[in-house]
Design a protein around this motif. Structure first.
Motif, PDB file in Angstrom:
ATOM      1  N   ASN A  79       5.747   4.909   6.222  1.00 19.46           N
ATOM      2  CA  ASN A  79       4.820   3.781   6.277  1.00 19.46           C
ATOM      3  C   ASN A  79       4.041   3.727   4.975  1.00 19.46           C
ATOM      4  O   ASN A  79       3.106   4.497   4.776  1.00 19.46           O
ATOM      5  CB  ASN A  79       3.869   3.928   7.464  1.00 19.46           C
ATOM      6  CG  ASN A  79       3.082   2.657   7.725  1.00 19.46           C
ATOM      7  OD1 ASN A  79       2.614   2.006   6.795  1.00 19.46           O
ATOM      8  ND2 ASN A  79       2.939   2.305   8.997  1.00 19.46           N
ATOM      9  N   ILE A  80       4.430   2.834   4.076  1.00 19.08           N
ATOM     10  CA  ILE A  80       3.816   2.790   2.752  1.00 19.08           C
ATOM     11  C   ILE A  80       2.374   2.302   2.817  1.00 19.08           C
ATOM     12  O   ILE A  80       1.542   2.697   1.995  1.00 19.08           O
ATOM     13  CB  ILE A  80       4.660   1.890   1.817  1.00 19.08           C
ATOM     14  CG1 ILE A  80       4.181   2.068   0.372  1.00 19.08           C
ATOM     15  CG2 ILE A  80       4.602   0.439   2.238  1.00 19.08           C
ATOM     16  CD1 ILE A  80       5.066   1.351  -0.624  1.00 19.08           C
ATOM     17  N   GLU A  81       2.049   1.465   3.805  1.00 20.40           N
ATOM     18  CA  GLU A  81       0.670   0.996   3.940  1.00 20.40           C
ATOM     19  C   GLU A  81      -0.268   2.155   4.286  1.00 20.40           C
ATOM     20  O   GLU A  81      -1.362   2.277   3.727  1.00 20.40           O
ATOM     21  CB  GLU A  81       0.577  -0.095   5.019  1.00 20.40           C
ATOM     22  CG  GLU A  81       1.206  -1.418   4.635  1.00 20.40           C
ATOM     23  CD  GLU A  81       2.703  -1.438   4.878  1.00 20.40           C
ATOM     24  OE1 GLU A  81       3.225  -0.418   5.389  1.00 20.40           O
ATOM     25  OE2 GLU A  81       3.348  -2.446   4.558  1.00 20.40           O
ATOM     26  N   VAL A  82       0.158   3.000   5.217  1.00 16.74           N
ATOM     27  CA  VAL A  82      -0.650   4.161   5.598  1.00 16.74           C
ATOM     28  C   VAL A  82      -0.765   5.132   4.425  1.00 16.74           C
ATOM     29  O   VAL A  82      -1.836   5.685   4.151  1.00 16.74           O
ATOM     30  CB  VAL A  82      -0.030   4.870   6.822  1.00 16.74           C
ATOM     31  CG1 VAL A  82      -0.764   6.183   7.109  1.00 16.74           C
ATOM     32  CG2 VAL A  82      -0.081   3.963   8.041  1.00 16.74           C
ATOM     33  N   ALA A  83       0.345   5.332   3.708  1.00 14.90           N
ATOM     34  CA  ALA A  83       0.343   6.248   2.559  1.00 14.90           C
ATOM     35  C   ALA A  83      -0.626   5.766   1.485  1.00 14.90           C
ATOM     36  O   ALA A  83      -1.342   6.570   0.868  1.00 14.90           O
ATOM     37  CB  ALA A  83       1.752   6.376   1.989  1.00 14.90           C
ATOM     38  N   LEU A  84      -0.650   4.445   1.249  1.00 14.79           N
ATOM     39  CA  LEU A  84      -1.563   3.889   0.253  1.00 14.79           C
ATOM     40  C   LEU A  84      -3.009   4.102   0.664  1.00 14.79           C
ATOM     41  O   LEU A  84      -3.851   4.492  -0.155  1.00 14.79           O
ATOM     42  CB  LEU A  84      -1.283   2.402   0.054  1.00 14.79           C
ATOM     43  CG  LEU A  84      -2.222   1.663  -0.908  1.00 14.79           C
ATOM     44  CD1 LEU A  84      -2.116   2.243  -2.314  1.00 14.79           C
ATOM     45  CD2 LEU A  84      -1.906   0.162  -0.928  1.00 14.79           C
ATOM     46  N   ALA A  85      -3.325   3.869   1.917  1.00 14.69           N
ATOM     47  CA  ALA A  85      -4.696   4.045   2.403  1.00 14.69           C
ATOM     48  C   ALA A  85      -5.132   5.501   2.272  1.00 14.69           C
ATOM     49  O   ALA A  85      -6.257   5.793   1.852  1.00 14.69           O
ATOM     50  CB  ALA A  85      -4.795   3.584   3.860  1.00 14.69           C
ATOM     51  N   GLU A  86      -4.244   6.431   2.611  1.00 12.70           N
ATOM     52  CA  GLU A  86      -4.583   7.855   2.503  1.00 12.70           C
ATOM     53  C   GLU A  86      -4.774   8.256   1.044  1.00 12.70           C
ATOM     54  O   GLU A  86      -5.681   9.031   0.711  1.00 12.70           O
ATOM     55  CB  GLU A  86      -3.479   8.694   3.138  1.00 12.70           C
ATOM     56  CG  GLU A  86      -3.398   8.543   4.657  1.00 12.70           C
ATOM     57  CD  GLU A  86      -2.270   9.361   5.252  1.00 12.70           C
ATOM     58  OE1 GLU A  86      -1.442   9.881   4.468  1.00 12.70           O
ATOM     59  OE2 GLU A  86      -2.212   9.482   6.493  1.00 12.70           O
ATOM     60  N   SER A  87      -3.919   7.736   0.157  1.00 14.88           N
ATOM     61  CA  SER A  87      -4.031   8.063  -1.264  1.00 14.88           C
ATOM     62  C   SER A  87      -5.334   7.534  -1.850  1.00 14.88           C
ATOM     63  O   SER A  87      -5.967   8.198  -2.675  1.00 14.88           O
ATOM     64  CB  SER A  87      -2.832   7.481  -2.034  1.00 14.88           C
ATOM     65  OG  SER A  87      -1.630   8.101  -1.641  1.00 14.88           O
ATOM     66  N   ARG A  88      -5.739   6.359  -1.432  1.00 12.99           N
ATOM     67  CA  ARG A  88      -6.992   5.791  -1.926  1.00 12.99           C
ATOM     68  C   ARG A  88      -8.182   6.644  -1.481  1.00 12.99           C
ATOM     69  O   ARG A  88      -9.150   6.800  -2.225  1.00 12.99           O
ATOM     70  CB  ARG A  88      -7.140   4.355  -1.431  1.00 12.99           C
ATOM     71  CG  ARG A  88      -6.298   3.349  -2.220  1.00 12.99           C
ATOM     72  CD  ARG A  88      -6.372   1.961  -1.619  1.00 12.99           C
ATOM     73  NE  ARG A  88      -5.785   0.966  -2.518  1.00 12.99           N
ATOM     74  CZ  ARG A  88      -5.521  -0.276  -2.168  1.00 12.99           C
ATOM     75  NH1 ARG A  88      -5.787  -0.693  -0.937  1.00 12.99           N
ATOM     76  NH2 ARG A  88      -4.997  -1.131  -3.047  1.00 12.99           N
ATOM     77  N   CYS A  89      -8.111   7.190  -0.278  1.00 12.43           N
ATOM     78  CA  CYS A  89      -9.197   8.047   0.203  1.00 12.43           C
ATOM     79  C   CYS A  89      -9.278   9.325  -0.629  1.00 12.43           C
ATOM     80  O   CYS A  89     -10.373   9.804  -0.949  1.00 12.43           O
ATOM     81  CB  CYS A  89      -8.972   8.395   1.676  1.00 12.43           C
ATOM     82  SG  CYS A  89      -9.212   7.005   2.810  1.00 12.43           S
ATOM     83  N   ARG A  90      -8.109   9.881  -0.975  1.00 11.96           N
ATOM     84  CA  ARG A  90      -8.088  11.122  -1.758  1.00 11.96           C
ATOM     85  C   ARG A  90      -8.401  10.876  -3.226  1.00 11.96           C
ATOM     86  O   ARG A  90      -8.871  11.774  -3.932  1.00 11.96           O
ATOM     87  CB  ARG A  90      -6.727  11.795  -1.641  1.00 11.96           C
ATOM     88  CG  ARG A  90      -6.450  12.386  -0.274  1.00 11.96           C
ATOM     89  CD  ARG A  90      -5.261  13.330  -0.322  1.00 11.96           C
ATOM     90  NE  ARG A  90      -4.024  12.638  -0.617  1.00 11.96           N
ATOM     91  CZ  ARG A  90      -3.179  12.167   0.294  1.00 11.96           C
ATOM     92  NH1 ARG A  90      -3.457  12.320   1.577  1.00 11.96           N
ATOM     93  NH2 ARG A  90      -2.063  11.555  -0.058  1.00 11.96           N
ATOM     94  N   ALA A  91      -8.147   9.657  -3.711  1.00 10.63           N
ATOM     95  CA  ALA A  91      -8.285   9.370  -5.141  1.00 10.63           C
ATOM     96  C   ALA A  91      -9.709   9.582  -5.641  1.00 10.63           C
ATOM     97  O   ALA A  91      -9.927  10.151  -6.711  1.00 10.63           O
ATOM     98  CB  ALA A  91      -7.827   7.940  -5.430  1.00 10.63           C
ATOM     99  N   GLY A  92     -10.692   9.127  -4.863  1.00  7.91           N
ATOM    100  CA  GLY A  92     -12.086   9.275  -5.299  1.00  7.91           C
ATOM    101  C   GLY A  92     -12.465  10.724  -5.491  1.00  7.91           C
ATOM    102  O   GLY A  92     -13.072  11.091  -6.503  1.00  7.91           O
TER     103      GLY A  92
END
Length: 249
Positions: A79-92
């Motif tokens: 699920n690329i949408e879920v992966a993107l959301a998780e990556s954005r949370c970790r990015a900060g």
């Protein structure tokens, strides 16, 4: 040679040319980022954007490639949408841990930034230099021992406070002078910012410098500043991302 051709044919049968996968990936990205568009962009705009995009891509690749601390490797992303959301949370958190968020300039009087008790003529002069909206080059020229380095720090603080810069780099003529200025900056620069900035020494023999080895080897210190220095000095090119850099040119 024959073996290489056989291997290439075998891989082509297994995965194809990659064109279909590339089209699928771009299609997914466009759905994820519906606002992304190059419409109405001029050639000059594209040239200017290319520099910023190149730097952003390199820095993002460095941070995103840290699978041990920040971004674990996902073998199967369904699920690329879920992966993107998780990556954005970790990015900060990753950007902060890497030391890429510069601290705010300290709201202090400029005459105390470098530990000065009385300003010299050059240092008084930089307090009144006009700061323009456009890019600006200031040349400070005076005799040896007149406090040009401290004057440069005062002017740099004014520029950072005015939003014209987020950090500074000292380019010295030799490794020896770089080492000497680095020691001075460790004492003087913290007064420029509200929080301790990342201060990095970068030149060809930095590993031989005792003070730098001490910073890199301080594994018992759990402060974020030590982590910042460790990651930034892990690669010589990353050192230029530090808030304050010192090196030879």
């Amino acid at each position: 040679m024959g073996g290489n051709r056989t291997e290439k044919r075998r891989r082509y049968r297994n995965v194809g040319s990659g064109k279909a996968a590339a089209i699928d990936w771009v299609t997914r990205l466009l759905k994820l980022l519906p606002a992304a568009s190059l419409e109405d962009m001029t050639v000059e705009d594209a040239k200017a954007l290319s520099w910023a995009l190149s730097g952003l891509t390199v820095a993002a690749d460095w941070v995103g490639s840290n699978a041990d601390d920040w971004f674990r490797f996902e073998r199967d992303c369904r699920n690329i949408e879920v992966a993107l959301a998780e990556s954005r949370c970790r990015a900060g958190s990753a950007i902060e841990a890497a030391g890429l968020i510069p601290p705010c300039p300290a709201p202090v009087s400029v005459d105390t930034i470098a530990g000065l008790t009385k300003l010299r003529p050059m240092q008084e002069a930089v307090m009144t230099v006009s700061l323009h909206e456009d890019p600006q080059l200031v040349v400070l020229e005076d005799s040896t021992g007149t406090g040009k380095t401290e004057a440069a720090l005062i002017l740099a603080h004014r520029m950072i406070a005015a939003g014209k810069a987020r950090g500074l780099f000292f380019a010295l003529p030799t490794m020896a002078t770089s080492d000497a200025v680095f020691e001075r900056m460790q004492k003087a620069v913290p007064g420029l910012f509200e929080a301790l900035p990342s201060i990095v020494l970068t030149h060809g023999r930095v590993k031989l410098y005792e003070a730098m080895r001490g910073l890199r080897g301080a594994q018992t210190d759990e402060t974020p500043e030590v982590d910042h220095v460790s990651w930034l000095t892990d690669n010589r090119r990353r050192a230029l991302l530090a808030t304050v850099g010192v090196g030879d040119h």
